[in-house]
Scaffold this active site. Structure first.
Site, PDB file in Angstrom:
ATOM      1  N   HIS B  50     -32.078   5.326 -33.252  1.00  0.00           N
ATOM      2  CA  HIS B  50     -31.366   4.091 -33.563  1.00  0.00           C
ATOM      3  C   HIS B  50     -32.210   3.169 -34.431  1.00  0.00           C
ATOM      4  O   HIS B  50     -31.729   2.553 -35.363  1.00  0.00           O
ATOM      5  CB  HIS B  50     -30.988   3.404 -32.248  1.00  0.00           C
ATOM      6  CG  HIS B  50     -30.102   2.215 -32.425  1.00  0.00           C
ATOM      7  ND1 HIS B  50     -28.733   2.318 -32.439  1.00  0.00           N
ATOM      8  CD2 HIS B  50     -30.386   0.913 -32.615  1.00  0.00           C
ATOM      9  CE1 HIS B  50     -28.215   1.124 -32.624  1.00  0.00           C
ATOM     10  NE2 HIS B  50     -29.187   0.236 -32.724  1.00  0.00           N
ATOM     11  N   HIS B  96     -21.576   0.072 -31.735  1.00  0.00           N
ATOM     12  CA  HIS B  96     -21.970  -0.104 -30.338  1.00  0.00           C
ATOM     13  C   HIS B  96     -21.203   0.925 -29.515  1.00  0.00           C
ATOM     14  O   HIS B  96     -20.500   0.595 -28.565  1.00  0.00           O
ATOM     15  CB  HIS B  96     -21.730  -1.541 -29.868  1.00  0.00           C
ATOM     16  CG  HIS B  96     -22.948  -2.168 -29.282  1.00  0.00           C
ATOM     17  ND1 HIS B  96     -22.922  -3.076 -28.267  1.00  0.00           N
ATOM     18  CD2 HIS B  96     -24.262  -1.993 -29.571  1.00  0.00           C
ATOM     19  CE1 HIS B  96     -24.168  -3.444 -27.970  1.00  0.00           C
ATOM     20  NE2 HIS B  96     -24.985  -2.796 -28.745  1.00  0.00           N
TER      21      HIS B  96
END
Lengths: 228, 742
Positions: B50, B96
Site C-alpha cells: 500500500h 478503501h
C-alpha cells in the site's frame, strides 16, 4: 437588511446562506458560536445548516446551549427576525425558540433531492414574495427532518396558522409520498407565535440561481430584505 | 537497543508483519543489526504494498504524467493542475476496499475522510467528492448489507464534512463477492501560488502534531490492506479506523487558516501507516532527518507503546513543519478550533529517523531507505489469453429488442442509482450545475463562469477480456464523458484495483491495464497526476475483475454553456456520431441476455476518440449542441432510452447504423458497444451545420430519427413507452434494497 450568521463548529451551509442573503441585497456578518453578543443593529439572525459540534448527540442539542444562542434568544425576545435552516431548525427546537422535535427520517436514510414545498402563509416576513398555496421547488438534505410534536402542540400550531411550509408535489397537493421524511401534517417549516422566527428543514438558499437548479428559494430572502 | 520487554524477533513475527524473509534480510543488512519491535513495525508499514507500490512502481513509471498545465504530478498527496485565472484544481482518488468489506460504514467513511485530507493537505478547499463502487453479485447474501453500509458511510462522512458528492458509479459482479471496491475521489480548489507539499526544509524546524488524538485504532491497517482475504476476514475488524467528519471539518478550517498565514513549511496528513508514514515522507522528500519524541504525542488512551503510536491509523490527524517562531500563532489557531496541537519533534541533518519514548530510543533508521528507496519488484507476469472476436452475425437474439432494452435499463449495472446518490448531499455549495445522473458532473468554480467537469469510469469486464484495450477504454470513456458535457479533458487520477500480484495472471492484468492507460493518456493529452494502487483484492485465491478506475477532470470556460442527456424538444433530429461495427464481444447485452461473458472487447481507436471528442466539445461551446450522451454499456439502445427518460420525451428511430460491410442484425446495431460514439439531438435547422462540421472533422454522423411522442420506437420493434422505460430504470435498486429477491 443586516444579517448575522451564527457559525458553529460543524456548520457547513453558512456560505450558501450568505450567498443567498447577499443576492437579496443583505449585508452579512458572521458570529462565532462562542461570542456572547450579536453585532449591534442586526435585523436577522441566521442559524445555518450543517452538523453543529458533529451532531453526535441529538441534532442541535449542544448548539442550542451555545453562548451565541443566548444572544439569539434575546434578539428574538426583542422581536428580531430569526431564520433557522435544517440544522438551524433543529437548534431552534432544541433551544426552545420553536416547539417540537426533528426525528430521524421515516425511511432511516439521509435524503438529498429537489423538493416542492407549499407556501401556507404569505403574511410573514419570510414568505411575502410568494403566493399562498404556491408550490416552490427547493431541495432537502437531511437525515433527521421528521417533524414531531405532541397532539396539543400540533393542534395549537395548526390553529394559530404557524405552519409556514408543507412538503407537497409539483401541483401543490399534499400527496402521501411527497411527505418524504414522515413529518406530522407534512410540516416542513414552523413559525413562532409572532411569526418573527422561522425554522425549516429544506434549503431555499441552494435554489437562488437559474444555472444551479432555479430561483424558487430566492423569494424567502427577498421577503426578508423587504421586511427588515 | 534490545530491551527485555520486547518480544524476540522471530520468523513468525516477521511474517505476521507482512514482510517476506528476503525483505527482512534486506532490512537487517541495511541497519546492520536486529531491529527493535518498533523498528519492525515501522518497516512493515513502509514496505507494504500500500505504501511502497513495490509491485507496481516499475510499470507506473511508464505513465504520461506531464503537460503544460500540470503543476504537480504523482508522488504528492494529490495531483495539481492549472485551470487558469490563478486557480489550481487539486485531486486524487484512493481505495478503501479491504476495510469497507470488513466494516462497510466506517471503511467507506474513512476512505472519504482520507481522500479529503489528501486534498486539503495540499492547501485546497474540497469542492466536490466522487466515488466508484463495485459490489458482489446482487444475490450474494452479503451484498445488500455492504451496499447499505458503504453508501451510508460515504454519505455520513461527506455530508457532515460539507462537500457535495456529485458523481460516481456503482456496479455488481460475482468476482467482487469477497472483495468489494470503494474508490473515493476528492477535488479541491487552491490558488496556484498557494500549494503545499510534504517536503520538509530547514534543520531544527519544529514538527507539529495536529488534529485528533492518537488511539489504538487501525493499527496495521496498511498491512491488512496489502494482504489477501480468506474466510476469517471478519477477524480483521479491529484494524479498521473510525471516522469523525466533525473533527475533519475543524481540521480543514484550521489548516487553511494557518496556511494563509505563511507559517507552514511542509504538511502531510497521517493516512495509511499514520505517524510513521507521514514523518518518513516529510524527511525523505526533503533530504532531512526526523527526530520524534513520542512523550508529547496527544493520546486517547493511557499506556500506549511506541509501537502502537507509530502504527496507529487514528483519523483526522496531520503533521506539519512550521517556520521557526510561528509556533504561538499556529497554536492559537488550533486551540480556537478545539484541536490538539503539540510539538513532537524536529528536523535534523542526519538523514536518520529517530523515535524516542520515555527516555529510550525506540527506533533509529536510515530515512531514505524507508521512504523512497523501498524495495521494488519486477514480478513475473503472463499476458491474458487473447479472446476471439465475436461476429455479430453469428449471435442470435434470445428475446426481442424491446424486451432486451427493458431488461438492460432495469439491470443492476444500468439501472438508476438514485437510491444511492440521494443519500449523498450533492447540492451543498450551491454550485452543482450538473448533479449526479449526467455523463459527467459539472461544478461551478467559485462564482463562475468557469466550471469543472468530473467523472469516474472503468469497464472491468473489458479489462478482464483484454487488459490493454480495457485500460485504454477506461481513460477514453472518462475523456468522452467530459467532452459530452462540453468540458476540455485535462488530467486523470487512477485507482488501480487488482488481485494478488504474486500470481502471474493477475500481475499480467495490472501490467496490461497500465500499458493501455498510458497509451490512451498519451494519445488524448490526458496525463495521470495522482493515483493509488490496491492489490491483493482476492479471497481464497480468487481475484476481482481488473478494475483500473479513472477519475477524470476537465474544465469548461463557461459552465452555463454545457450539454445534458435528456431530449429537450420534440422534433429534434437524433444523430449518432462515430462508427458502428455492432461489437457484441464482452458486451453487457451478451452477458445479461445470453449469459455469455465472452469475446474480445471493443477496440479503442484513440485518434477517432479524440476527433469525436474535440468536435462535440467545440459544437457545445458554439451552442450548436445542447443534448449529448456518451454511448457505453448497453450501446445505442440504452443511450436512447436514457435520453428519453430524462424529460419524458420519446423518439422514433427510422434508421439503424450500419457496419462497414452493410446492415447489421438489429440487436448488434442497438446493443453493440463500439467505442468513440455519442448520441446527439439537434433542432432541424442546425442539422446541416452539424453534419457538415462532422464531415469536415472526419467523424461519421448518421441521422437516425426524430424526437417526440411518449414512446421510443425502434425499427421493427413494438413501441416502448417512456413510462415503462422509466419504471424499469428506477425500480430495481429501491426494490432490491427493500429486500426483494435480486
Amino acid at each position: 437588511m443586516r444579517a448575522a450568521i451564527v457559525v458553529f463548529p460543524g456548520s457547513n451551509r453558512d456560505g450558501d446562506v450568505e450567498r443567498a442573503l447577499v443576492r437579496a441585497g443583505a449585508t452579512v456578518e458572521r458570529v462565532w458560536h462562542a461570542e456572547p453578543e450579536l453585532p449591534a443593529g442586526v435585523d436577522l439572525a441566521v442559524l445555518p445548516g450543517g452538523f453543529s459540534y458533529g451532531d453526535y448527540l441529538r441534532c442541535g442539542a449542544i448548539a442550542g446551549r451555545a453562548p451565541a444562542m443566548e444572544a439569539v434568544r434575546r434578539h428574538a425576545a426583542r422581536g428580531g427576525l430569526v431564520l433557522g435552516i435544517c440544522n438551524g431548525f433543529q437548534i431552534l427546537c432544541e433551544s426552545g425558540l420553536l416547539p417540537g422535535v426533528l426525528m430521524r427520517n421515516a425511511n432511516l436514510r439521509f435524503l438529498c433531492h429537489r423538493q416542492f414545498l407549499r407556501v401556507e402563509r404569505t403574511d410573514t416576513p419570510f414568505t411575502a414574495a410568494y403566493r399562498r398555496g404556491q408550490a416552490i421547488d427547493v431541495c432537502i438534505a437531511h437525515g433527521e427532518g421528521n417533524y414531531f410534536a405532541d397532539p396539543d402542540t400540533l393542534a395549537r400550531l395548526e390553529g394559530e396558522g404557524r405552519i409556514a411550509f408543507r412538503y407537497c408535489d409539483a401541483t401543490g397537493a399534499l400527496a402521501a409520498d411527497a411527505n418524504v421524511n414522515g413529518s406530522l401534517n407534512a410540516i416542513a417549516g414552523v413559525l413562532s407565535e409572532n411569526a418573527r422566527v422561522l425554522g425549516m428543514m429544506p434549503h431555499p438558499e441552494n435554489l437562488v440561481d437559474d444555472l444551479v437548479g432555479g430561483t424558487d428559494g430566492l423569494g424567502l430572502f427577498e421577503s426578508l430584505a423587504r421586511a427588515a | 537497543m534490545t530491551d527485555a520487554q520486547t518480544p524476540p524477533i522471530t520468523p513468525a513475527l516477521v511474517a505476521e508483519h507482512g514482510l517476506a524473509p528476503d525483505e527482512y534480510a534486506r532490512f537487517v543488512a541495511l541497519i546492520g543489526r536486529e531491529p527493535t519491535l518498533t523498528e519492525l513495525g515501522i518497516v512493515s508499514a513502509m514496505w507494504n504494498e500500500h505504501c511502497s507500490y513495490k509491485s507496481s512502481r516499475k510499470h507506473l513509471r511508464g505513465l504520461p504524467t506531464s503537460a503544460p498545465w500540470v503543476i504537480q504530478g504523482p508522488g504528492e498527496n494529490a495531483g495539481v493542475i492549472d485551470i487558469g485565472d490563478g486557480l489550481a484544481c487539486v485531486f486524487k482518488m484512493e481505495s478503501h476496499n479491504h476495510p469497507s468489506f470488513i466494516e462497510p460504514y466506517q471503511g467507506a467513511a474513512t476512505g472519504v475522510g482520507g481522500i479529503l485530507r489528501d486534498v486539503f493537505t495540499m492547501g485546497a478547499r474540497p469542492i466536490a467528492a466522487l466515488n466508484a463502487l463495485r459490489f458482489g453479485s446482487p444475490d450474494h447474501p452479503k451484498t445488500r448489507h455492504l451496499v447499505s453500509g458503504v453508501v451510508a458511510g460515504i454519505g455520513g462522512y461527506g455530508n457532515s464534512f460539507g462537500v457535495p458528492t456529485v458523481a460516481g458509479s456503482v456496479g455488481f459482479h460475482t468476482a467482487y463477492d469477497g472483495n468489494i471496491l470503494v474508490n473515493a475521489m476528492a477535488v479541491g480548489l487552491a490558488r496556484t501560488d498557494g500549494i503545499f507539499t510534504a517536503k520538509a526544509t530547514g534543520v531544527g524546524n519544529p514538527i507539529v502534531y495536529l488534529g485528533s488524538k492518537t488511539g489504538r485504532d487501525g493499527i496495521h491497517g496498511a498491512t491488512m490492506a496489502s494482504a489477501s482475504f480468506d474466510d476469517s476476514a471478519e477477524e480483521k475488524r479491529p484494524t479498521v479506523q473510525v471516522g469523525d467528519p466533525f473533527a475533519e471539518k475543524l481540521l480543514l478550517e484550521a489548516c487553511l487558516e494557518l496556511m494563509a498565514t505563511g507559517a507552514v513549511v511542509a504538511i502531510q496528513d497521517m493516512g495509511a501507516a499514520g505517524l510513521t508514514s507521514s514523518a518518513v515522507e516529510m524527511g525523505a522528500k526533503g533530504d532531512l532527518g526526523i527526530e520524534l519524541d513520542l512523550d508529547a504525542v496527544p493520546c486517547r488512551e493511557e499506556g500506549m507503546t511506541a509501537y502502537e503510536m507509530m502504527l496507529s491509523e487514528s483519523q483526522e490527524r496531520m503533521l506539519m513543519v512550521l517556520e521557526p517562531g510561528k509556533r504561538e500563532m499556529a497554536e492559537a489557531i488550533f486551540r480556537k478550533w478545539g484541536l490538539d496541537f503539540a510539538v513532537i519533534g524536529k528536523t535534523t541533518d542526519t538523514l536518520r529517523f529517530v523515535v524516542k519514548h520515555q527516555g529510550r530510543i525506540e527506533a533509529d533508521l536510515p530515512i531514505k531507505e524507508l521512504g523512497d528507496e523501498a524495495p521494488v519488484y519486477d514480478r513475473p507476469w503472463t499476458p491474458s489469453p487473447e479472446r476471439p472476436v465475436i461476429d455479430p452475425a453469428e449471435v442470435s437474439a434470445p428475446i426481442p429488442d424491446d424486451e432486451a432494452l427493458l431488461a438492460l435499463v432495469g439491470s443492476p449495472d444500468l439501472c438508476s442509482k438514485r437510491w444511492v446518490w440521494e443519500q449523498y448531499d450533492h447540492l451543498i455549495g450551491s454550485s452543482t450545475v450538473q448533479p449526479p445522473g449526467g455523463d459527467a458532473a459539472i461544478v461551478r468554480v467559485l462564482e463562475g463562469p468557469k466550471g469543472l467537469a468530473l467523472t469516474t469510469d472503468v469497464t472491468p469486464r473489458y479489462c478482464e477480456a483484454d487488459p490493454v484495450e480495457g485500460g485504454k477504454q477506461a481513460v477514453a470513456e472518462a475523456y468522452r464523458n467530459i467532452c459530452a458535457v462540453g468540458g476540455l479533458p485535462l488530467a486523470i487520477t487512477d485507482n488501480l484495483n487488482f488481485g494478488n500480484p504474486q500470481r502471474p495472471h493477475y500481475m499480467g492484468q495490472l501490467v496490461g491495464c497500465i500499458r493501455g492507460l498510458g497509451e490512451a493518456c498519451a494519445a488524448l493529452d490526458f496525463p495521470v497526476v495522482s493515483g493509488n494502487v490496491s492489490l491483493y483484492n482476492e479471497t481464497n485465491e480468487r481475484g476481482i475483475l481488473p478494475t483500473p478506475t479513472i477519475g477524470g477532470v476537465g474544465v469548461l470556460e463557461d459552465c452555463a454553456v454545457h450539454a445534458t442527456i435528456p431530449f429537450r424538444r420534440e422534433g429534434d433530429a437524433v444523430v449518432l456520431l462515430g462508427r458502428t461495427q455492432g461489437w457484441l464481444g464482452a458486451s453487457l447485452w451478451l452477458a445479461l441476455l445470453c449469459g455469455r461473458e465472452e469475446g474480445a472487447p471493443p477496440p479503442v481507436d484513440l485518434a477517432a476518440e479524440r476527433r469525436a471528442g474535440e468536435l462535440v466539445r467545440t459544437l457545445i461551446a458554439e451552442s450548436v449542441l445542447d443534448t449529448v450522451h456518451d454511448l457505453s454499456d448497453g450501446g445505442l439502445a440504452v443511450a436512447l432510452a436514457e435520453c428519453c427518460i430524462g424529460r419524458g420525451i420519446g423518439a422514433r428511430i427510422d434508421v439503424l447504423p450500419e457496419g462497414a460491410a452493410g446492415p447489421l442484425p438489429s440487436h448488434a446495431a442497438l446493443f453493440g458497444e463500439d467505442q468513440g460514439r455519442y448520441l446527439l439531438a439537434v433542432p432541424a435547422d442546425r442539422l446541416d451545420t452539424l453534419l457538415a462540421r462532422a464531415r469536415a472533422a472526419g467523424v461519421a454522423a448518421t441521422r437516425l430519427g426524430e424526437t417526440g411522442g411518449d414512446a421510443l420506437i425502434l425499427p421493427g420493434s413494438r413501441a416502448i413507452s417512456v413510462v415503462s422505460l422509466k419504471d424499469a430504470h428506477e425500480s430495481w435498486l429501491p426494490a432490491y434494497m427493500a429486500g426483494e429477491p435480486a
